[in-house]
Design a protein around this motif. Structure first.
Motif, PDB file in Angstrom:
ATOM      1  N   THR A   1       1.288   3.335  -3.099  1.00  0.00           N
ATOM      2  CA  THR A   1       0.237   4.194  -3.643  1.00  0.00           C
ATOM      3  C   THR A   1       0.838   5.457  -4.244  1.00  0.00           C
TER       4      THR A   1
ATOM      5  N   THR B   1      -7.712  -0.304  -0.282  1.00  0.00           N
ATOM      6  CA  THR B   1      -7.296   0.907  -0.986  1.00  0.00           C
ATOM      7  C   THR B   1      -6.127   1.569  -0.267  1.00  0.00           C
ATOM      8  N   GLY B   2      -5.426   2.421  -0.989  1.00  0.00           N
ATOM      9  CA  GLY B   2      -4.381   3.250  -0.416  1.00  0.00           C
ATOM     10  C   GLY B   2      -4.613   4.709  -0.785  1.00  0.00           C
ATOM     11  N   THR B   3      -4.306   5.608   0.138  1.00  0.00           N
ATOM     12  CA  THR B   3      -4.422   7.047  -0.100  1.00  0.00           C
ATOM     13  C   THR B   3      -3.202   7.746   0.488  1.00  0.00           C
TER      14      THR B   3
ATOM     15  N   ILE C   1      -1.105  -3.675  -6.905  1.00  0.00           N
ATOM     16  CA  ILE C   1      -1.637  -2.353  -6.625  1.00  0.00           C
ATOM     17  C   ILE C   1      -1.775  -1.614  -7.948  1.00  0.00           C
TER      18      ILE C   1
ATOM     19  N   GLY D   1       0.805  -1.220   0.000  1.00  0.00           N
ATOM     20  CA  GLY D   1       0.000   0.000   0.000  1.00  0.00           C
ATOM     21  C   GLY D   1       0.833   1.263   0.000  1.00  0.00           C
TER      22      GLY D   1
ATOM     23  N   THR E   1      -4.471   8.058  -4.997  1.00  0.00           N
ATOM     24  CA  THR E   1      -5.243   6.919  -4.509  1.00  0.00           C
ATOM     25  C   THR E   1      -4.955   5.705  -5.377  1.00  0.00           C
ATOM     26  N   ALA E   2      -5.104   4.516  -4.788  1.00  0.00           N
ATOM     27  CA  ALA E   2      -4.834   3.274  -5.508  1.00  0.00           C
ATOM     28  C   ALA E   2      -5.670   2.154  -4.904  1.00  0.00           C
TER      29      ALA E   2
END
Length: 300
Positions: free
Chosen positions: A197, A257-259, A230, A194, A245-246
């Motif tokens: 991202t 999700t990643g932010t 990812i 993550g 974001t990813a």
């Protein structure tokens, strides 16, 4: 105790005196030889929080890490404390420390697993999975990652250079272990991946020129496969400040999700097509040759 661990295992750290995290060469940042990379810092925080505050029956649902100071390429410690222990929510904090000072802090939120509510909800319908070249092969820690992007001649390849364009980025990898001799848990692997991202969201035609100041990983479930992927969702930036974001996915599809928020670091932009810096040093800070560590670019 040596200031830096000299081990060949594919892990960010060995454990030193008092449980200190002693960095290996895999923890070195692509931005600077004297710093630890982001994935290693967030992975250590995740490991300590999971070991000291993980609760059976609860899902580690959100980890937020504030990366507000440079973390030197030296041993570090992680101190944790409980914040809230409720029937459906457990919250704990971690403080990454060097030289008696806090250089990063993290908050872990765990939610009790239970019954899915009835009814149907909107879903994007996006299908994600491993690259065709590794569909029948499970990657192990330290094996070469696969990179992909929209618009590239090859949708997936084991090299970053061909994907340095304006297309949407993605990669598939088995993350490094956090500590040598200990297999990373699914939660630790999710957090480590993550942290990329920022790389996926901010990597463009000239490389990456944003450095993230935080990371939030949100997980509906834990990854079920050792190798995970990812894919970038969005890049928004103005006047040197960016939001990225990813989506995280495994062999069964999306799981989180990643932010990140990020600030311009254009003076030391990393050009992955050359495995070095657009401005500044030309070696990318490796010190060991690009062939010795082909995924170094994923650990900024």
């Amino acid at each position: 105790m040596s200031d830096v661990a000299d081990r060949s295992e594919f892990a960010f750290f060995t454990l030193g005196e008092g449980g200190a995290y002693v960095p290996t060469r895999y923890a070195r940042s692509a931005w600077s030889e004297g710093l630890l990379n982001g994935p290693s810092v967030v992975a250590a925080a995740a490991r300590s929080l999971e070991i000291e505050h993980g609760v059976e029956g609860f899902q580690p649902s959100r980890l937020t890490v504030d990366l507000f100071a440079q973390v030197r390429f030296e041993p570090m410690t992680v101190r944790t404390e409980a914040v809230r222990s409720g029937n459906r929510i457990v919250v704990s904090d971690a403080f990454v420390e060097q030289g008696g000072k806090t250089v990063a802090r993290a908050t872990l939120v765990q939610l009790r697993r239970g019954e899915q509510p009835p009814g149907e909800v909107w879903l994007s319908g996006r299908e994600m999975g491993p690259p065709p070249g590794v569909e029948s092969v499970t990657l192990g820690a330290g094996t070469r990652a696969w990179f992909g992007s929209d618009g590239a001649e090859e949708p997936w390849s084991p090299s970053m250079g061909p994907h340095q364009g304006a297309g949407r980025k993605r990669f598939w990898i088995h993350p490094l272990d956090v500590v040598s001799g200990q297999d990373a848990t699914p939660f630790q692997r999710a957090v480590t991946t993550g942290e990329s991202t920022s790389l996926m969201a901010h990597w463009g035609t000239e490389g990456i020129g944003f450095i993230n100041a935080d990371l939030t990983v949100a997980l509906a479930r834990l990854p079920r496969s050792g190798d995970i992927g990812i894919e970038a969702d969005e890049h928004i930036s103005d006047s040197g400040v960016a939001v990225g974001t990813a989506t995280l996915f495994d062999r069964d599809g999306m799981f989180g999700t990643g932010t990140v928020v990020a600030v311009s670091n254009a003076g030391r932009q990393i050009d992955f097509s050359k495995r070095g810096l657009v401005k500044g040093r030309s070696d990318g800070g490796s010190g060991s040759g690009s062939g010795a560590d082909p995924e170094k670019g994923t650990r900024v």
